[in-house]
Design a protein around this motif. Structure first.
Motif, mmCIF file in Angstrom:
data_model
loop_
_atom_site.group_PDB
_atom_site.id
_atom_site.type_symbol
_atom_site.label_atom_id
_atom_site.label_comp_id
_atom_site.label_asym_id
_atom_site.label_seq_id
_atom_site.Cartn_x
_atom_site.Cartn_y
_atom_site.Cartn_z
ATOM 1 N N ALA A 73 34.109 71.183 -39.072
ATOM 2 C CA ALA A 73 32.677 70.909 -38.937
ATOM 3 C C ALA A 73 31.934 71.499 -40.118
ATOM 4 O O ALA A 73 32.381 72.467 -40.745
ATOM 5 C CB ALA A 73 32.134 71.486 -37.633
ATOM 6 N N VAL A 75 28.063 72.926 -40.688
ATOM 7 C CA VAL A 75 26.879 73.311 -39.919
ATOM 8 C C VAL A 75 25.732 73.571 -40.876
ATOM 9 O O VAL A 75 25.792 74.478 -41.709
ATOM 10 C CB VAL A 75 27.160 74.563 -39.071
ATOM 11 C CG1 VAL A 75 25.976 74.868 -38.162
ATOM 12 C CG2 VAL A 75 28.434 74.390 -38.249
ATOM 13 N N PHE A 81 27.002 77.809 -34.520
ATOM 14 C CA PHE A 81 28.452 77.940 -34.630
ATOM 15 C C PHE A 81 28.925 79.197 -33.913
ATOM 16 O O PHE A 81 28.140 80.109 -33.647
ATOM 17 C CB PHE A 81 28.908 77.951 -36.099
ATOM 18 C CG PHE A 81 28.439 79.143 -36.903
ATOM 19 C CD1 PHE A 81 29.255 80.259 -37.066
ATOM 20 C CD2 PHE A 81 27.198 79.144 -37.502
ATOM 21 C CE1 PHE A 81 28.833 81.352 -37.804
ATOM 22 C CE2 PHE A 81 26.756 80.238 -38.250
ATOM 23 C CZ PHE A 81 27.592 81.341 -38.394
ATOM 24 N N SER A 135 27.452 73.373 -26.531
ATOM 25 C CA SER A 135 28.904 73.422 -26.385
ATOM 26 C C SER A 135 29.474 72.052 -26.036
ATOM 27 O O SER A 135 30.532 71.655 -26.544
ATOM 28 C CB SER A 135 29.289 74.435 -25.308
ATOM 29 O OG SER A 135 28.903 75.745 -25.679
ATOM 30 N N ARG A 137 28.204 69.130 -26.826
ATOM 31 C CA ARG A 137 28.142 68.278 -28.017
ATOM 32 C C ARG A 137 29.252 68.630 -29.000
ATOM 33 O O ARG A 137 29.827 67.751 -29.650
ATOM 34 C CB ARG A 137 26.778 68.414 -28.688
ATOM 35 C CG ARG A 137 25.644 67.784 -27.906
ATOM 36 C CD ARG A 137 24.370 67.695 -28.718
ATOM 37 N NE ARG A 137 23.311 67.037 -27.988
ATOM 38 C CZ ARG A 137 22.146 66.666 -28.516
ATOM 39 N NH1 ARG A 137 21.909 66.913 -29.804
ATOM 40 N NH2 ARG A 137 21.226 66.064 -27.789
ATOM 41 N N LYS A 138 29.558 69.925 -29.110
ATOM 42 C CA LYS A 138 30.645 70.334 -29.999
ATOM 43 C C LYS A 138 31.969 69.750 -29.514
ATOM 44 O O LYS A 138 32.794 69.294 -30.323
ATOM 45 C CB LYS A 138 30.737 71.861 -30.043
ATOM 46 C CG LYS A 138 29.604 72.538 -30.802
ATOM 47 C CD LYS A 138 29.737 72.337 -32.299
ATOM 48 C CE LYS A 138 28.686 73.134 -33.044
ATOM 49 N NZ LYS A 138 28.952 74.570 -32.996
ATOM 50 N N ASN A 139 32.199 69.762 -28.203
ATOM 51 C CA ASN A 139 33.431 69.192 -27.662
ATOM 52 C C ASN A 139 33.525 67.700 -27.962
ATOM 53 O O ASN A 139 34.602 67.177 -28.278
ATOM 54 C CB ASN A 139 33.507 69.424 -26.149
ATOM 55 C CG ASN A 139 33.796 70.868 -25.797
ATOM 56 O OD1 ASN A 139 34.397 71.585 -26.588
ATOM 57 N ND2 ASN A 139 33.371 71.301 -24.630
ATOM 58 N N ARG A 141 32.105 66.203 -30.555
ATOM 59 C CA ARG A 141 32.373 66.073 -31.985
ATOM 60 C C ARG A 141 33.850 66.312 -32.299
ATOM 61 O O ARG A 141 34.427 65.638 -33.153
ATOM 62 C CB ARG A 141 31.486 67.044 -32.768
ATOM 63 C CG ARG A 141 30.035 66.585 -32.908
ATOM 64 C CD ARG A 141 29.980 65.260 -33.649
ATOM 65 N NE ARG A 141 28.625 64.772 -33.815
ATOM 66 C CZ ARG A 141 27.915 64.915 -34.921
ATOM 67 N NH1 ARG A 141 28.430 65.567 -35.956
ATOM 68 N NH2 ARG A 141 26.702 64.411 -35.010
#
Length: 229
Positions: A73, A75, A81, A135, A137-139, A141
Motif C-alpha cells: 500500500a 498511504v 496505517f 480496517s 477498507r484495508k481488508n 484493498r
C-alpha cells in the motif's frame, strides 16, 4: 496538529474540529517527522499507535531475505496505517512502513481510543466506529491486490489494476500513486518486463502514459486480455 485537516480523514470523519482538539490529550496525540527513506516501523516491531499521514507519503512493504520487495500500500496525506497491529499489540509487524517522501505523521494511542477517560473530552465511540471502517477498507484493498496479482501475465495484472483505478477515479485519465519501480513491486513483476509490456499495450492502442499518468484508450480492456498460459 490541525483539527480541521483531521476532520476530513477517515478516522475522525463526522467529528467536529473542536471536539478533535479537545480529544487530543486523552488520545495521546504525538507528531513525528521522517525524512525520505526513513523507516517508521520495521518487520518484527510491536506497536500500540495508529499512524495518520499529515504530509508526505508512507509505503507499506514486505521485504524477504533475498531482497525481493512487495509493495502492499501507499498511504498519502490523511491516510491511516498500522491500525491492525495497534489493535493487536502482541502481534509483531510482518511489514515495513517507510517514508518515501519527507513526511509528518500523527500517532494516536489505540489503547486510549478504546478506554474512555473519566472527563467528557470527546466522541470516542465515533472514533471506534471509524476505525472499524478504516480496517474494513484495508481488508478490501488487500483482497483487491490479490486479484491484481492473480494473473500469470504482466498484461493481465496491469489490466486488473488499471481497470479498478478507472472505476475508483471515475475517469479514464488516471494518476496512480506509484512510480514505475513501485508499480512493478506492487504487481510483483520485473520492472524492465513491466516497461516492455506497457510499451506493447501503447502500441496496441490500449493506453497512453507519461510517468504515473495514464489514459485508457480501449473501450473494454478485458477484450484485449490474452489467455493465461
Amino acid at each position: 496538529m490541525d483539527p480541521h485537516f483531521l476532520a476530513d480523514t477517515l478516522l475522525f470523519r463526522g467529528i467536529d474540529p473542536e471536539d478533535i482538539r479537545a480529544m487530543a490529550p486523552c488520545l495521546g496525540f504525538r507528531e513525528a517527522e521522517y525524512p525520505r527513506g526513513s523507516v517508521i516501523y520495521l518487520t518484527g516491531d510491536t506497536n500500540v499507535d495508529i499512524g495518520i499521514v499529515l504530509s508526505g507519503a508512507v509505503q507499506i512493504e514486505s521485504n524477504d531475505l533475498w531482497g525481493t520487495k512487495s509493495i502492499l500500500a501507499m498511504v498519502g496525506p490523511g491516510g491511516v496505517f498500522a491500525e491492525s497491529y495497534a489493535c493487536c499489540p502482541e502481534e509483531p509487524l510482518m511489514v515495513d512502513a517507510v517514508a518515501v517522501k519527507d513526511s509528518r505523521v500523527l500517532f494516536v494511542n489505540v489503547r486510549k481510543v478504546f478506554h474512555t477517560c473519566p472527563t467528557p473530552c470527546g466522541r470516542h465511540t465515533d472514533v471506534i466506529r471509524n476505525l472499524v471502517t478504516v480496517s474494513s477498507r484495508k481488508n478490501i484493498r488487500l483482497s483487491q491486490r490479490i486479484l491484481d496479482t492473480s494473473s500469470k501475465t504482466i498484461r493481465g495484472r496491469l489490466i486488473s489494476y488499471l481497470s479498478r483505478e478507472v472505476h475508483l477515479q471515475g475517469s479514464r485519465d488516471l494518476t496512480i500513486p506509484f512510480d514505475r519501480q513501485q508499480l512493478a513491486d506492487y504487481l510483483g513483476v520485473d520492472r524492465s518486463a513491466l516497461s516492455k509490456e506497457l510499451g506493447k499495450m501503447k502500441q496496441d492502442g490500449l493506453l497512453d502514459y507519461h510517468k504515473n499518468r495514464f489514459t485508457i484508450r480501449s473501450a473494454d480492456l478485458q477484450l484485449e486480455l490474452p489467455p493465461d498460459k
